[in-house]
Design an enzyme around this catalytic site. Structure first.
Site, PDB file in Angstrom:
ATOM      1  N   ARG A  25      17.662  46.163  23.946  1.00 30.91           N
ATOM      2  CA  ARG A  25      17.990  47.598  23.896  1.00 30.91           C
ATOM      3  C   ARG A  25      18.411  48.050  22.497  1.00 30.91           C
ATOM      4  NH1 ARG A  25      20.183  49.089  29.948  1.00 30.91           N
ATOM      5  NH2 ARG A  25      18.113  48.838  30.871  1.00 30.91           N
ATOM      6  N   ARG A  72      14.281  22.619  27.961  1.00 30.90           N
ATOM      7  CA  ARG A  72      14.598  21.715  26.850  1.00 30.90           C
ATOM      8  C   ARG A  72      13.243  21.175  26.404  1.00 30.90           C
ATOM      9  NH1 ARG A  72      20.076  21.190  27.218  1.00 30.90           N
ATOM     10  NH2 ARG A  72      21.001  21.150  29.285  1.00 30.90           N
ATOM     11  N   GLY A 102      22.459  26.729  22.828  1.00 31.58           N
ATOM     12  CA  GLY A 102      23.533  25.879  22.323  1.00 31.58           C
ATOM     13  C   GLY A 102      23.122  25.122  21.074  1.00 31.58           C
ATOM     14  N   ILE A 126      27.751  26.509  28.258  1.00 37.26           N
ATOM     15  CA  ILE A 126      29.037  26.377  28.967  1.00 37.26           C
ATOM     16  C   ILE A 126      29.944  25.361  28.289  1.00 37.26           C
ATOM     17  CG2 ILE A 126      28.069  27.049  31.203  1.00 37.26           C
ATOM     18  CD1 ILE A 126      28.338  24.012  32.005  1.00 37.26           C
ATOM     19  N   ASP A 127      29.409  24.541  27.375  1.00 37.14           N
ATOM     20  CA  ASP A 127      30.153  23.381  26.873  1.00 37.14           C
ATOM     21  C   ASP A 127      31.249  23.703  25.849  1.00 37.14           C
ATOM     22  OD1 ASP A 127      28.480  21.860  28.441  1.00 37.14           O
ATOM     23  OD2 ASP A 127      27.138  21.298  26.800  1.00 37.14           O
ATOM     24  N   LYS A 213      55.252  15.162  46.272  1.00 33.25           N
ATOM     25  CA  LYS A 213      54.004  15.869  45.965  1.00 33.25           C
ATOM     26  C   LYS A 213      52.916  15.421  46.935  1.00 33.25           C
ATOM     27  CE  LYS A 213      52.686  17.681  41.594  1.00 33.25           C
ATOM     28  NZ  LYS A 213      52.294  17.524  40.238  1.00 33.25           N
TER      29      LYS A 213
HETATM   30  O1  F6P Z   1      24.800  21.819  27.921  1.00 36.09           O
HETATM   31  C1  F6P Z   1      25.050  22.269  29.203  1.00 36.09           C
HETATM   32  C2  F6P Z   1      25.004  21.131  30.196  1.00 36.09           C
HETATM   33  O2  F6P Z   1      25.244  21.658  31.478  1.00 36.09           O
HETATM   34  C3  F6P Z   1      25.960  19.966  29.902  1.00 36.09           C
HETATM   35  O3  F6P Z   1      27.283  20.247  30.262  1.00 36.09           O
HETATM   36  C4  F6P Z   1      25.324  18.864  30.684  1.00 36.09           C
HETATM   37  O4  F6P Z   1      25.666  17.605  30.170  1.00 36.09           O
HETATM   38  C5  F6P Z   1      23.858  19.150  30.500  1.00 36.09           C
HETATM   39  O5  F6P Z   1      23.739  20.519  30.188  1.00 36.09           O
HETATM   40  C6  F6P Z   1      22.968  18.855  31.684  1.00 36.09           C
HETATM   41  O6  F6P Z   1      21.661  19.051  31.261  1.00 36.09           O
HETATM   42  P1  F6P Z   1      20.393  19.231  32.206  1.00 36.09           P
HETATM   43  O7  F6P Z   1      20.350  20.660  32.644  1.00 36.09           O
HETATM   44  O8  F6P Z   1      19.237  18.918  31.319  1.00 36.09           O
HETATM   45  O9  F6P Z   1      20.558  18.290  33.351  1.00 36.09           O
END
Ligand code: F6P
Length: 319
Positions: A25, A72, A102, A126-127, A213
């Site tokens: 956009r 990937r 990433g 997310i890492d 606990k």
């Molecule tokens: O990089 C994000 C992630 O979810 C990592 O935390 C995890 O190790 C990896 O990707 C898993 O990769 P894939 O989706 O190739 O199984």
């Protein structure tokens, strides 16, 4: 007219769609032609590239996953794949590519930069394993997903007076474990960056028991060098406490992005377009405090991750 491609690459992360939307956009608002590239570098190699209009990114800001699909790409790591990708960028006349992904995706972008392609990188994983930026898009949502799981597991763990090990993602970074562990009141957090003391973990379980606990939650990052079921057996053997394992896995990658992930994604992609418009090249966009910042891509990639290991001290005192 400036033509800009957008791709998402690597593991999907909540907020990728918000990043795509803002790029498309704001690009159009700046008089650019915007192109979606499907399945990251895979689609780039195959020429799966199409023009995107304003409507094509409607109704996605709140959705997890990625409208452009992701992958990937092993082919992109070969000379032949890279050649094809560069050829496609030239064939489609793209002046720049916005790479949303990433660390691995940024490295891929740097190889394109070496071939003279202008790349703008938006950190989305997310890492939280990218040192040049305070946080990455998707991390906050993933931590909140883990928190919600901790709440549920704590209920059943208390009812049965069990110990539960929750394995979380993060590759070789312990931040998901540390943030969720501290915010979720976990008893112990195990991360790949530091060795852990099994005796101390077991002692905490026994001491917790002795003061009444009912539960014990251990958050273990996937990068810790011990198999989680094996660890559970060892804890059971030493403490006599029933010990269960929950591997959260891909649950952490989906879901509606939090406000902060949407805001960062939106602001970062908005900036990527402004940088292209202003003639900048090969930048990594990030967050420093509340500010959107940008650095030369190759320098940004080299900055080491800074995991929040200081959280361990707080967890130790507070749990
Ligand atoms: O990089 C994000 C992630 O979810 C990592 O935390 C995890 O190790 C990896 O990707 C898993 O990769 P894939 O989706 O190739 O199984």
């Amino acid at each position: 007219m400036t033509k800009v491609g957008v791709l998402t690459s690597g593991g999907d992360a909540p907020g990728m769609n918000a990043a795509i939307r803002a790029a498309v956009r704001n690009g159009i608002a700046n008089g650019m032609k915007m192109y979606g590239i499907e399945r990251g570098y895979e689609g780039l190699i195959d020429g799966d590239i199409y023009e995107m209009d304003i409507a094509s990114v409607g109704d996605i800001i709140h959705r997890g996953g990625t409208k452009l699909q992701t992958a990937r790409s092993k082919r992109f790591m070969t000379e032949e794949g890279l050649d094809k990708a560069v050829m496609m960028i030239q064939n489609f006349g793209l002046d720049a590519v916005i790479v949303i992904g990433g660390e691995g995706s940024f490295k891929g972008a740097a190889t394109l930069a070496d071939r003279g392609i202008n790349v703008m990188c938006v950190p989305c994983t997310i890492d939280n394993d990218m040192g040049y930026t305070d946080t990455t898009i998707g991390f906050d949502t993933a931590v909140n997903t883990v928190l919600s799981a901790i709440g549920n597991i704590r209920d059943t763990s208390s009812s049965h007076e069990r110990t539960t090990i929750i394995e979380v993602m993060g590759r070789s970074c312990g931040d998901i474990a540390l943030y969720a562990g501290l915010a979720g009141g976990a008893e112990s957090v195990l991360i790949p960056e530091l060795p852990f003391d099994l005796n101390a973990v077991c002692m905490r379980i026994v001491q917790g028991r002795n003061r009444g606990k009912k539960h014990n939650i251990i958050i273990k990052a996937e990068g810790v060098n011990i198999e989680t079921n094996e660890l559970a057996d060892m804890i059971h053997e030493r403490t006599g406490v029933d010990t269960k394992v929950v591997v959260l896995g891909y649950l952490q990658r989906g879901g509606t992005p939090t406000a902060s992930d949407r805001l960062f994604a939106t602001r970062a992609s908005f900036k990527a377009i402004e940088l292209i418009r202003d003639g900048a090249s090969n930048r990594a966009i990030g967050l420093a405090g509340m500010e959107i910042v940008h650095y030369p891509l190759k320098e940004a990639i080299e900055i080491p991750t800074r995991p929040a290991t200081d959280f361990l001290r707080l967890i130790d005192v507070l749990s």
